[in-house]
Enzyme design. Structure first.
Site, PDB file in Angstrom:
ATOM      1  N   THR A 123       5.548   2.219  12.828  1.00 40.19           N
ATOM      2  CA  THR A 123       4.131   2.460  13.101  1.00 40.19           C
ATOM      3  C   THR A 123       3.931   3.047  14.492  1.00 40.19           C
ATOM      4  OG1 THR A 123       1.994   1.341  13.449  1.00 40.19           O
ATOM      5  CG2 THR A 123       3.968   0.049  13.843  1.00 40.19           C
ATOM      6  N   ASP A 124       2.821   3.742  14.687  1.00 33.84           N
ATOM      7  CA  ASP A 124       2.492   4.242  16.025  1.00 33.84           C
ATOM      8  C   ASP A 124       2.071   3.125  16.973  1.00 33.84           C
ATOM      9  OD1 ASP A 124       0.015   3.666  14.904  1.00 33.84           O
ATOM     10  OD2 ASP A 124      -0.846   5.646  15.239  1.00 33.84           O
ATOM     11  N   GLU A 125       1.793   1.944  16.456  1.00 28.76           N
ATOM     12  CA  GLU A 125       1.341   0.852  17.306  1.00 28.76           C
ATOM     13  C   GLU A 125       2.422   0.362  18.274  1.00 28.76           C
ATOM     14  OE1 GLU A 125      -1.265  -2.162  15.732  1.00 28.76           O
ATOM     15  OE2 GLU A 125      -1.570  -1.016  13.897  1.00 28.76           O
TER      16      GLU A 125
ATOM     17  N   PRO B  46     -18.613  -5.451   9.199  1.00 26.35           N
ATOM     18  CA  PRO B  46     -18.243  -5.887  10.556  1.00 26.35           C
ATOM     19  C   PRO B  46     -17.462  -4.807  11.306  1.00 26.35           C
ATOM     20  CG  PRO B  46     -16.748  -6.847   8.949  1.00 26.35           C
ATOM     21  CD  PRO B  46     -17.762  -6.055   8.164  1.00 26.35           C
TER      22      PRO B  46
ATOM     23  N   PHE C 142       0.799  -1.220   0.000  1.00 24.82           N
ATOM     24  CA  PHE C 142       0.000   0.000   0.000  1.00 24.82           C
ATOM     25  C   PHE C 142       0.840   1.282   0.000  1.00 24.82           C
ATOM     26  CE2 PHE C 142      -2.530   2.780   3.147  1.00 24.82           C
ATOM     27  CZ  PHE C 142      -3.037   3.573   2.127  1.00 24.82           C
TER      28      PHE C 142
ATOM     29  N   SER D  15       6.683  -6.975  16.923  1.00 22.41           N
ATOM     30  CA  SER D  15       7.705  -7.226  15.895  1.00 22.41           C
ATOM     31  C   SER D  15       8.235  -5.920  15.312  1.00 22.41           C
ATOM     32  CB  SER D  15       7.139  -8.120  14.786  1.00 22.41           C
ATOM     33  OG  SER D  15       6.167  -7.437  14.004  1.00 22.41           O
ATOM     34  N   LYS D  16       7.361  -4.921  15.166  1.00 27.07           N
ATOM     35  CA  LYS D  16       7.815  -3.619  14.671  1.00 27.07           C
ATOM     36  C   LYS D  16       8.653  -2.900  15.734  1.00 27.07           C
ATOM     37  CE  LYS D  16       7.123  -1.880  11.269  1.00 27.07           C
ATOM     38  NZ  LYS D  16       7.904  -1.931   9.995  1.00 27.07           N
TER      39      LYS D  16
ATOM     40  N   TYR E  39       2.150  -8.182  16.030  1.00 30.31           N
ATOM     41  CA  TYR E  39       2.564  -7.255  14.976  1.00 30.31           C
ATOM     42  C   TYR E  39       3.330  -6.079  15.545  1.00 30.31           C
ATOM     43  CZ  TYR E  39       2.277  -3.150  11.983  1.00 30.31           C
ATOM     44  OH  TYR E  39       2.585  -2.013  11.297  1.00 30.31           O
TER      45      TYR E  39
ATOM     46  N   SER F 283       1.864  -6.693   8.197  1.00 31.76           N
ATOM     47  CA  SER F 283       1.284  -5.559   8.919  1.00 31.76           C
ATOM     48  C   SER F 283      -0.149  -5.740   9.424  1.00 31.76           C
ATOM     49  CB  SER F 283       1.328  -4.306   8.021  1.00 31.76           C
ATOM     50  OG  SER F 283       0.493  -4.473   6.899  1.00 31.76           O
TER      51      SER F 283
END
Length: 353
Positions: free
Chosen positions: A143-145, A223, A17, A171-172, A168, A91
């Protein structure tokens, strides 16, 4: 090899993406760069995302795994790589919960392989670059995660302690730490950018915004996890690409920069915005026999490790490098919906379009 004197950089994961939005933007802006795209073409990658550049003589695609050290070393030697922008990653949080091992292998071991090969190629010894590679840089996209979850009012800054809550994000976070270690231990010129949730053209159908659009057009249930009140900060993908460009070229060595859109929305607000726009653009009455696509909303069991709120403070990037998002959510979501309407009209993929 390329038949020019341009600087060649390795950009990983370009068929995904963000990478597939970045490469056309970057190649159009800079005529003095060649790009080698190393991509494994997993389910989330699509070569059709890069039709704009596939015939460009300054672009090469190589199918392969970033964990394959022999291949990575070959690419660095064959193309005389002078920089890395590293997008390639597993991701999808749901997939990381089901199969975490793949995320550790790609996101952690793959990042290590790229860093170690870059160090070997560019450096004579710790903190000493070879003369011909003095300006080479490794830019890691994160990422902000990695920061975990927020309360109702605070924001993630570059100083926020890491507290990842899913395989995830863990791991980042691990890959970020390895990048940092190569800066601190060896003096490798690195920068890291941590971004908020991206949206825009070319995003994989599994993600939230494409899913909402696709389900509406197909007349299927939309959903929504839990109560739908999880909050994310939404960043239009081209604004992210411009931020990456700025940091790669002008960011301070060894620094981290957060890139966020300052567009906080709950998942319910996202689905409400999309369905309202679609109600106008493709009225549902004739297509699916409903007054509004909102009638398709269905609440499902929340996923494990679902962080409640993310929001990024991009002040450092704005003040130091002059970055500013061009799109707010209202303008960006319209552009995004129009792109997907064109896509689904072309493919006629289960959308009764």
């Amino acid at each position: 090899m390329f038949n020019n004197n341009n600087k060649t950089i390795l950009v990983t994961g370009c068929t995904g993406f963000i990478g597939s939005n970045f490469v056309p933007y970057f190649m159009d802006k800079y005529e003095n760069y060649n790009i080698v795209n190393l991509d494994l073409l997993t389910y989330a990658g699509n070569l059709e995302n890069l039709t704009e550049v596939e015939k460009n003589p300054r672009y090469r695609f190589i199918k392969g795994d970033i964990c394959n050290r022999e291949l990575v070393e070959f690419i660095f030697d064959e193309y005389d790589i002078r920089g890395v922008i590293h997008f390639a990653a597993e991701s999808h949080v749901d997939n990381s919960i089901k199969n975490p091992g793949v995320f550790i292998e790609t996101n952690v071991n793959g990042t290590f392989t790229l860093l170690d090969v870059a160090k070997k190629k560019w450096m004579e010894k710790p903190f000493t670059y070879k003369n011909e590679y003095k300006n080479c840089r490794f830019h890691h996209i994160s990422t902000d995660e990695v920061y975990g979850t927020l309360g109702e009012t605070d924001l993630f800054t570059e100083e926020t302690p890491y507290a990842p809550n899913s395989p995830y994000s863990a791991s980042k976070a691990s890959s970020d730490m390895i990048v940092r270690s190569y800066q601190e231990t060896y003096g490798l010129n690195t920068v890291i950018t941590n971004c908020s949730n991206n949206y825009g053209p070319k995003q994989h159908d599994e993600k939230l915004i494409p899913t909402i659009i696709r389900k509406c057009l197909a007349g299927e249930s939309i959903p929504i996890y839990g109560d739908g009140k999880n909050i994310r900060d939404w960043l239009y993908v081209l604004d992210h690409c411009k931020g990456i460009d700025l940091v790669y070229h002008t960011g301070k060595e060894g620094n981290v920069y957060n890139i966020g859109g300052r567009n906080e929305r709950t998942n319910l607000q996202i689905v409400d915005a999309i369905t309202s726009i679609l109600d106008e653009k493709v009225p549902p009455k004739q297509r699916i026999g409903k007054e509004s696509y909102k009638e398709l909303i269905t609440f499902v069991e929340d996923r494990a490790g679902h962080d409640r709120r993310y929001a990024i403070d991009a002040t450092k990037l704005e003040n130091e490098l002059g970055w500013k998002a061009d799109e707010n959510f209202e303008s960006g979501i319209v552009k995004t919906i129009e792109w997907y309407l064109a896509k689904y009209k072309t493919t006629k993929s289960n959308c009764n379009f």
